[in-house]
Design a protein around this motif. Sequence first.
Motif, PDB file in Angstrom:
ATOM      1  N   LEU A 172       0.862  -1.183   0.000  1.00  0.00           N
ATOM      2  CA  LEU A 172       0.000   0.000   0.000  1.00  0.00           C
ATOM      3  C   LEU A 172       0.896   1.231   0.000  1.00  0.00           C
ATOM      4  CD1 LEU A 172      -2.764  -0.903   2.634  1.00  0.00           C
ATOM      5  CD2 LEU A 172      -2.985  -0.909   0.143  1.00  0.00           C
ATOM      6  N   ILE A 173       0.698   2.119  -0.966  1.00  0.00           N
ATOM      7  CA  ILE A 173       1.513   3.324  -1.049  1.00  0.00           C
ATOM      8  C   ILE A 173       1.091   4.324   0.033  1.00  0.00           C
ATOM      9  CG2 ILE A 173       1.993   3.059  -3.506  1.00  0.00           C
ATOM     10  CD1 ILE A 173      -0.170   5.165  -4.051  1.00  0.00           C
ATOM     11  N   GLY A 174       1.991   5.238   0.361  1.00  0.00           N
ATOM     12  CA  GLY A 174       1.731   6.192   1.432  1.00  0.00           C
ATOM     13  C   GLY A 174       0.525   7.082   1.183  1.00  0.00           C
ATOM     14  N   HIS A 175       0.215   7.347  -0.084  1.00  0.00           N
ATOM     15  CA  HIS A 175      -0.930   8.205  -0.393  1.00  0.00           C
ATOM     16  C   HIS A 175      -2.271   7.539  -0.083  1.00  0.00           C
ATOM     17  CE1 HIS A 175       0.928  11.752  -1.865  1.00  0.00           C
ATOM     18  NE2 HIS A 175       1.387  11.260  -2.998  1.00  0.00           N
ATOM     19  N   VAL A 176      -2.248   6.285   0.355  1.00  0.00           N
ATOM     20  CA  VAL A 176      -3.515   5.600   0.622  1.00  0.00           C
ATOM     21  C   VAL A 176      -4.307   6.331   1.702  1.00  0.00           C
ATOM     22  CG1 VAL A 176      -2.510   4.016   2.340  1.00  0.00           C
ATOM     23  CG2 VAL A 176      -4.552   3.339   1.066  1.00  0.00           C
ATOM     24  N   TYR A 177      -3.628   6.916   2.673  1.00  0.00           N
ATOM     25  CA  TYR A 177      -4.320   7.600   3.776  1.00  0.00           C
ATOM     26  C   TYR A 177      -5.066   8.821   3.257  1.00  0.00           C
ATOM     27  CZ  TYR A 177      -4.875   9.055   8.685  1.00  0.00           C
ATOM     28  OH  TYR A 177      -5.383   9.388   9.918  1.00  0.00           O
ATOM     29  N   ALA A 178      -4.369   9.654   2.471  1.00  0.00           N
ATOM     30  CA  ALA A 178      -5.023  10.839   1.921  1.00  0.00           C
ATOM     31  C   ALA A 178      -6.099  10.464   0.914  1.00  0.00           C
ATOM     32  CB  ALA A 178      -3.990  11.750   1.267  1.00  0.00           C
ATOM     33  N   THR A 179      -5.878   9.382   0.154  1.00  0.00           N
ATOM     34  CA  THR A 179      -6.857   8.960  -0.841  1.00  0.00           C
ATOM     35  C   THR A 179      -8.173   8.581  -0.182  1.00  0.00           C
ATOM     36  OG1 THR A 179      -5.039   8.139  -2.196  1.00  0.00           O
ATOM     37  CG2 THR A 179      -7.235   7.433  -2.820  1.00  0.00           C
ATOM     38  N   ALA A 180      -8.126   8.085   1.043  1.00  0.00           N
ATOM     39  CA  ALA A 180      -9.363   7.787   1.766  1.00  0.00           C
ATOM     40  C   ALA A 180     -10.243   9.029   1.870  1.00  0.00           C
ATOM     41  CB  ALA A 180      -9.038   7.245   3.157  1.00  0.00           C
ATOM     42  N   GLY A 181      -9.598  10.203   1.968  1.00  0.00           N
ATOM     43  CA  GLY A 181     -10.350  11.447   2.056  1.00  0.00           C
ATOM     44  C   GLY A 181     -11.059  11.837   0.771  1.00  0.00           C
ATOM     45  N   ALA A 182     -10.706  11.190  -0.333  1.00  0.00           N
ATOM     46  CA  ALA A 182     -11.422  11.437  -1.582  1.00  0.00           C
ATOM     47  C   ALA A 182     -12.768  10.730  -1.611  1.00  0.00           C
ATOM     48  CB  ALA A 182     -10.579  10.975  -2.768  1.00  0.00           C
ATOM     49  N   HIS A 183     -12.970   9.793  -0.700  1.00  0.00           N
ATOM     50  CA  HIS A 183     -14.180   8.960  -0.728  1.00  0.00           C
ATOM     51  C   HIS A 183     -15.028   9.074   0.530  1.00  0.00           C
ATOM     52  CE1 HIS A 183     -12.845   6.829  -4.399  1.00  0.00           C
ATOM     53  NE2 HIS A 183     -11.649   7.116  -3.921  1.00  0.00           N
ATOM     54  N   PHE A 184     -14.444   9.564   1.635  1.00  0.00           N
ATOM     55  CA  PHE A 184     -15.173   9.703   2.891  1.00  0.00           C
ATOM     56  C   PHE A 184     -14.757  11.018   3.555  1.00  0.00           C
ATOM     57  CE2 PHE A 184     -14.198   5.187   2.220  1.00  0.00           C
ATOM     58  CZ  PHE A 184     -15.466   4.624   2.215  1.00  0.00           C
ATOM     59  N   GLY A 185     -15.706  11.659   4.239  1.00  0.00           N
ATOM     60  CA  GLY A 185     -15.349  12.821   5.027  1.00  0.00           C
ATOM     61  C   GLY A 185     -15.538  14.149   4.312  1.00  0.00           C
ATOM     62  N   PRO A 186     -14.973  15.216   4.874  1.00  0.00           N
ATOM     63  CA  PRO A 186     -15.297  16.576   4.436  1.00  0.00           C
ATOM     64  C   PRO A 186     -14.596  17.032   3.167  1.00  0.00           C
ATOM     65  CG  PRO A 186     -13.720  16.655   6.242  1.00  0.00           C
ATOM     66  CD  PRO A 186     -14.085  15.212   6.064  1.00  0.00           C
ATOM     67  N   THR A 188     -14.293  15.260   0.153  1.00  0.00           N
ATOM     68  CA  THR A 188     -14.567  14.395  -0.992  1.00  0.00           C
ATOM     69  C   THR A 188     -14.736  15.154  -2.295  1.00  0.00           C
ATOM     70  OG1 THR A 188     -16.911  14.437  -0.403  1.00  0.00           O
ATOM     71  CG2 THR A 188     -15.618  12.562   0.374  1.00  0.00           C
ATOM     72  N   ASN A 189     -15.103  16.404  -2.256  1.00  0.00           N
ATOM     73  CA  ASN A 189     -15.314  17.169  -3.488  1.00  0.00           C
ATOM     74  C   ASN A 189     -14.131  18.042  -3.851  1.00  0.00           C
ATOM     75  OD1 ASN A 189     -15.582  18.912  -1.378  1.00  0.00           O
ATOM     76  ND2 ASN A 189     -17.290  20.075  -2.258  1.00  0.00           N
ATOM     77  N   ARG A 190     -12.983  17.841  -3.183  1.00  0.00           N
ATOM     78  CA  ARG A 190     -11.842  18.713  -3.436  1.00  0.00           C
ATOM     79  C   ARG A 190     -10.587  17.948  -3.822  1.00  0.00           C
ATOM     80  NH1 ARG A 190     -11.273  22.820   1.449  1.00  0.00           N
ATOM     81  NH2 ARG A 190     -12.672  21.567   2.700  1.00  0.00           N
ATOM     82  N   TYR A 191     -10.720  16.704  -4.157  1.00  0.00           N
ATOM     83  CA  TYR A 191      -9.535  15.882  -4.383  1.00  0.00           C
ATOM     84  C   TYR A 191      -8.793  16.255  -5.649  1.00  0.00           C
ATOM     85  CZ  TYR A 191      -6.467  11.907  -3.987  1.00  0.00           C
ATOM     86  OH  TYR A 191      -5.369  11.123  -3.848  1.00  0.00           O
ATOM     87  N   ALA A 192      -9.449  16.912  -6.599  1.00  0.00           N
ATOM     88  CA  ALA A 192      -8.763  17.264  -7.843  1.00  0.00           C
ATOM     89  C   ALA A 192      -7.715  18.354  -7.634  1.00  0.00           C
ATOM     90  CB  ALA A 192      -9.772  17.723  -8.886  1.00  0.00           C
ATOM     91  N   ASP A 193      -7.797  19.060  -6.529  1.00  0.00           N
ATOM     92  CA  ASP A 193      -6.853  20.148  -6.254  1.00  0.00           C
ATOM     93  C   ASP A 193      -5.563  19.549  -5.697  1.00  0.00           C
ATOM     94  OD1 ASP A 193      -7.225  23.401  -4.792  1.00  0.00           O
ATOM     95  OD2 ASP A 193      -5.384  22.275  -5.097  1.00  0.00           O
ATOM     96  N   ASP A 194      -4.487  19.574  -6.483  1.00  0.00           N
ATOM     97  CA  ASP A 194      -3.239  18.923  -6.095  1.00  0.00           C
ATOM     98  C   ASP A 194      -2.673  19.483  -4.796  1.00  0.00           C
ATOM     99  OD1 ASP A 194      -3.326  17.285  -8.252  1.00  0.00           O
ATOM    100  OD2 ASP A 194      -1.999  18.483  -9.508  1.00  0.00           O
ATOM    101  N   GLU A 195      -2.808  20.774  -4.589  1.00  0.00           N
ATOM    102  CA  GLU A 195      -2.238  21.370  -3.388  1.00  0.00           C
ATOM    103  C   GLU A 195      -2.938  20.856  -2.145  1.00  0.00           C
ATOM    104  OE1 GLU A 195      -0.897  25.737  -1.795  1.00  0.00           O
ATOM    105  OE2 GLU A 195      -2.753  25.558  -2.911  1.00  0.00           O
ATOM    106  N   LEU A 196      -4.258  20.750  -2.211  1.00  0.00           N
ATOM    107  CA  LEU A 196      -4.991  20.252  -1.065  1.00  0.00           C
ATOM    108  C   LEU A 196      -4.655  18.794  -0.782  1.00  0.00           C
ATOM    109  CD1 LEU A 196      -8.469  21.925  -1.536  1.00  0.00           C
ATOM    110  CD2 LEU A 196      -6.906  22.273   0.349  1.00  0.00           C
ATOM    111  N   GLN A 197      -4.361  18.014  -1.792  1.00  0.00           N
ATOM    112  CA  GLN A 197      -4.005  16.623  -1.574  1.00  0.00           C
ATOM    113  C   GLN A 197      -2.823  16.514  -0.617  1.00  0.00           C
ATOM    114  OE1 GLN A 197      -3.590  14.053  -5.008  1.00  0.00           O
ATOM    115  NE2 GLN A 197      -4.899  15.409  -6.210  1.00  0.00           N
ATOM    116  N   LEU A 198      -1.852  17.374  -0.779  1.00  0.00           N
ATOM    117  CA  LEU A 198      -0.651  17.290   0.048  1.00  0.00           C
ATOM    118  C   LEU A 198      -0.956  17.552   1.520  1.00  0.00           C
ATOM    119  CD1 LEU A 198       1.852  19.116  -2.329  1.00  0.00           C
ATOM    120  CD2 LEU A 198       1.783  16.670  -1.797  1.00  0.00           C
ATOM    121  N   GLY A 199      -2.016  18.281   1.802  1.00  0.00           N
ATOM    122  CA  GLY A 199      -2.368  18.575   3.185  1.00  0.00           C
ATOM    123  C   GLY A 199      -3.466  17.701   3.746  1.00  0.00           C
ATOM    124  N   PHE A 200      -4.003  16.792   2.921  1.00  0.00           N
ATOM    125  CA  PHE A 200      -5.149  15.997   3.372  1.00  0.00           C
ATOM    126  C   PHE A 200      -4.821  15.107   4.566  1.00  0.00           C
ATOM    127  CE2 PHE A 200      -8.229  15.608  -0.468  1.00  0.00           C
ATOM    128  CZ  PHE A 200      -8.511  16.946  -0.337  1.00  0.00           C
TER     129      PHE A 200
END
Length: 556
Positions: A172-186, A188-200
């Motif tokens: 499992l790659i390290g981004h798996v934790y942040a990727t969870a935020g693309a599907h659950f939680g507050p 989910t509608n902002r995952y396309a923004d690369d900058e926000l991904q780094l802070g997720f």
Amino acid sequence: MRICGIKLRHDGAIALVEDERLVFSVEQEKRGNNRRYQAIDNLDALVVVLADHGLGPRDIDQFVVDGGTWTEGFQILSGAEAFAPKWAPYVECHDEGLLTSREGCSLMLDGTSFPYKSYPHVSGHLASAYCTSPFSKGGQSTFCLVWDGMMYPRLYYVGPSGARFVECLFPLIGHVYATAGAHFGPYTNRYADDELQLGFAGKLMAYIALGSADEDVITVFRELYEERFAADAEHAHRYHVESGAKASMARMHDFFRASALRLKAKRPEDVLASFHCFLERLLVREMMTALRRHSGLPGSRNLCIAGGCGLNIKWNSALRATGLFDAVWVPPFPNDSGAAIGAACSAMAAEKGFVPLEWSVYSGPALTRRNVPSEWEPAPCSMRELATILASNKPVVFLTGRAELGPRALGGRSIIAAATSAGMKDHLNDIKLREHFRPIAPICLEDRAPEIFSPGTPDPYMLFDHDTKAEWRDKVPAVVHLDGSARLQTIARTSQHEVAELLIEYERLTGIPLLCNTSANHHGRGFFPDVASACQWGRVEHIWSEGLLWTKKAYN
């Protein structure tokens, strides 16, 4: 020997190591109120940083560019000219490849071409973690866990004479934790923004305190993991070059889409808390298995942790709590904020072995001087006077010395406030435009931390989880997270840093040895580089810097 390490893309930074001593590390986000995770898109920035320290490109003996995932068509400017740098891969290509460099000859600086080297990205994480650790000073061998965004958790064995790859713990790659935020939680509608991904990931670590781990949800994640990833585990142990980034991310999204279909009735905060728990258990279990598998390795049972996942204080604490290790070390820059330091340390290790690096966490940019807006006026202010202002429940922007390395404010670029009011947490989150569930960290005198927190052990860089003891929760409510924990920073009473003097004065005045500590910055930007920036922000009444208290004039 002067070695200049360079991180070009996100978390861009420039570090200088001279004769095994870190002279500086300047992260681009901490210059000129740049955006968080700012890249270096023009090499003129390197020339400027060197000039700020009285150096030019010709004063550098070796330039080293951090390796990483290749981006098709990536180019960088030198003045008006663009060129495509070549760098080493994200991970080493074979067991002996950690310190195998890729040579380049076209680093264009101030109109002149300079040769450079590049080492794998993972090598920089490993080298910076070990060379800054207490283990390197004692010449001790140690295990080193590197778990970064696009790699599996990779276990190494490193000592003064070299490093070797041990195995990947699971696929499992390290981004798996942040990727969870693309599907659950507050988020989910902002995952396309690369900058926000780094802070997720950091935000999700705070958000899960709203929920509770649910064994039924954990079972769902475990079953889907076993169905979709467990078959790759043996492959991950034996071979350590992962599939491409796009393929890895696609697998993560498929995993969470399948999870969401089975978890529709569950609250997102409980789902994410459960996923965190699932990953923590998996990490601990596989670490224990790996150590049994490699029990014949000689030397001390110590652990260094590096890569972006090293910012997860709960996982760090869980690994430490296993009792598998005599000591656990996490540098204050385990993520890519330390990649320039890591690049320089890789070159140092290639020449001299993994020798200790002399360093200080306060090696970032010095405060700059700009004209302060005319409506702000300064007055001399002692630490005792400043402690009195804080005791009146007024926050203060506290700027002093050189900036901290890494993503966390540690008293050099901080907003400091009393923790005795429950409303202070909400106030600080409001003025910083942060979500209500985000915690405010305590900064505490080290000798009194065990009285207030469990375990309350020394934690100068906020990298382990602590529980606030029940008898103190009502005394310092502003630093108690929703789950009763605290992201504690300790500082020794004997420290020469001015924030220690402030804590001592505040303790004399109130009996309380801690204060709130959160970063001083514009929303979405790096730390304030000067007093003028804090004044222009203007959301706090008082700004203290270098013995002066700046206050906005009252107009009738």
